[in-house]
Design a protein around this motif. Structure first.
Motif, PDB file in Angstrom:
ATOM      1  N   LEU A   1       8.555   6.007   5.695  1.00  7.94           N
ATOM      2  CA  LEU A   1       9.668   6.655   5.004  1.00  7.94           C
ATOM      3  C   LEU A   1       9.162   7.621   3.944  1.00  7.94           C
ATOM      4  CD1 LEU A   1      12.119   3.627   4.510  1.00  7.94           C
ATOM      5  CD2 LEU A   1      12.216   5.423   6.254  1.00  7.94           C
ATOM      6  N   TYR A   2       8.074   7.248   3.276  1.00  9.42           N
ATOM      7  CA  TYR A   2       7.504   8.131   2.260  1.00  9.42           C
ATOM      8  C   TYR A   2       6.946   9.410   2.885  1.00  9.42           C
ATOM      9  CZ  TYR A   2       3.883   9.953  -0.841  1.00  9.42           C
ATOM     10  OH  TYR A   2       3.086  10.774  -1.577  1.00  9.42           O
ATOM     11  N   LEU A   3       6.277   9.267   4.010  1.00  7.65           N
ATOM     12  CA  LEU A   3       5.713  10.441   4.672  1.00  7.65           C
ATOM     13  C   LEU A   3       6.815  11.359   5.195  1.00  7.65           C
ATOM     14  CD1 LEU A   3       2.784   8.752   6.633  1.00  7.65           C
ATOM     15  CD2 LEU A   3       2.634  10.126   4.539  1.00  7.65           C
ATOM     16  N   VAL A   4       7.926  10.771   5.620  1.00  8.09           N
ATOM     17  CA  VAL A   4       9.046  11.574   6.117  1.00  8.09           C
ATOM     18  C   VAL A   4       9.800  12.244   4.974  1.00  8.09           C
ATOM     19  CG1 VAL A   4      11.283  11.442   7.302  1.00  8.09           C
ATOM     20  CG2 VAL A   4       9.309  10.200   8.206  1.00  8.09           C
TER      21      VAL A   4
ATOM     22  N   ARG B   1      10.113  13.106  -1.340  1.00 10.84           N
ATOM     23  CA  ARG B   1      10.933  13.352  -2.533  1.00 10.84           C
ATOM     24  C   ARG B   1      11.900  12.208  -2.792  1.00 10.84           C
ATOM     25  NH1 ARG B   1      13.600  19.189  -2.487  1.00 10.84           N
ATOM     26  NH2 ARG B   1      14.191  18.395  -4.543  1.00 10.84           N
ATOM     27  N   GLY B   2      12.201  11.426  -1.781  1.00  7.52           N
ATOM     28  CA  GLY B   2      13.150  10.339  -1.946  1.00  7.52           C
ATOM     29  C   GLY B   2      12.511   8.985  -2.148  1.00  7.52           C
ATOM     30  N   ILE B   3      11.259   8.825  -1.720  1.00  8.31           N
ATOM     31  CA  ILE B   3      10.555   7.550  -1.821  1.00  8.31           C
ATOM     32  C   ILE B   3       9.161   7.808  -2.376  1.00  8.31           C
ATOM     33  CG2 ILE B   3       9.563   5.636  -0.499  1.00  8.31           C
ATOM     34  CD1 ILE B   3      11.901   5.743   1.340  1.00  8.31           C
ATOM     35  N   GLY B   4       8.732   6.969  -3.308  1.00  7.59           N
ATOM     36  CA  GLY B   4       7.411   7.127  -3.908  1.00  7.59           C
ATOM     37  C   GLY B   4       6.438   6.081  -3.405  1.00  7.59           C
TER      38      GLY B   4
END
Length: 241
Positions: A158-161, A164-167
């Motif tokens: 999810l972070y790679l996708v 900006r939304g997940i750290g």
């Protein structure tokens, strides 16, 4: 009696949370705060990390100690009620105050410090490993470790996708939460992990409906991940009783 003792423990731990929240709620490139909002130096045991939740000079530090004590007491009492006198309760009670602290820091500063997320995962793995060795449930421990890796890997995707939304802090937090959820099985892991994502998505959607400018604003996902894991852990612990 067990619920009462867990609540007392949670309340005592919760009273110590406001000061670390204030000190840790800074930008990633900043040092931990050494002063209260009024400019008075933070002093006390453990180099100022332990002590009253309010500055003796101006009455300010972090969140109100009564609120953090009440939340932590409620969480610990609920975990004790669901788990009962089984040995894994020790792991949940150790991890619970750290999770509350992480949620409070993330809510204030939009960050999940490594000094909290990594020890949370390590403590969960070590304590559940001890439980597995003492009770002979080593298969549950191995599943817990794999659960941590899988949930962490999912959040990494999810972070790679959407960086900006997940750290990366969310990814590291997911490892510790996955270890706890995986102890009770794959269904618990999926339930708790999905609940965290769903709660975060609902909160984000609500922000967009209320404020359009929130589209580009950072959102604290950690509190929703923790609440989701808590919602998955409680019924699973009760079912295992």
């Amino acid at each position: 009696m067990l619920m009462f003792l867990a609540a007392v423990y949670g309340a005592a731990a919760g009273l110590l949370i406001p000061r670390p929240v204030h000190r840790m709620a800074v930008e990633p490139d900043e040092e931990w705060r050494a002063d209260c909002p009024g400019g008075h130096p933070i002093t006390g045991p453990a180099r100022g990390w332990l002590g009253r939740g309010r500055c003796p000079d101006c009455g300010a530090y972090g969140p109100g100690p009564l609120s953090t004590a009440a939340v932590t007491a409620l969480v610990c009492a609920a975990l004790a009620a669901a788990t009962g006198p089984r040995p894994e309760l020790v792991a949940w009670l150790v991890m619970a105050p750290v999770a509350v602290l992480l949620a409070a820091v993330d809510w204030r500063a939009r960050r999940l410090p490594d000094v909290l997320t990594l020890p949370l995962a390590a403590a969960g793995a070590a304590l559940l490993g001890s439980v597995g060795w003492l009770t002979g449930e080593t298969a549950a421990w191995w599943r817990a470790l794999l659960g941590g890796l899988l949930l962490g890997a999912w959040y990494l995707v999810l972070y790679l996708v959407n960086p900006r939304g997940i750290g990366l802090g969310d990814v590291k937090l997911a490892v510790g939460l996955g270890i706890a959820l995986g102890w009770y099985g794959w269904r618990t892991l999926v339930t708790g992990g999905a609940a965290g994502v769903l709660l975060g998505a609902l909160y984000g959607a609500g922000l967009l409906l209320v404020r359009r400018e929130a589209r580009n604003a950072a959102m604290p996902l950690g509190p929703f991940m923790i609440i989701g894991a808590f919602c998955g852990l409680l019924p699973a612990a009760a079912a295992a009783a």
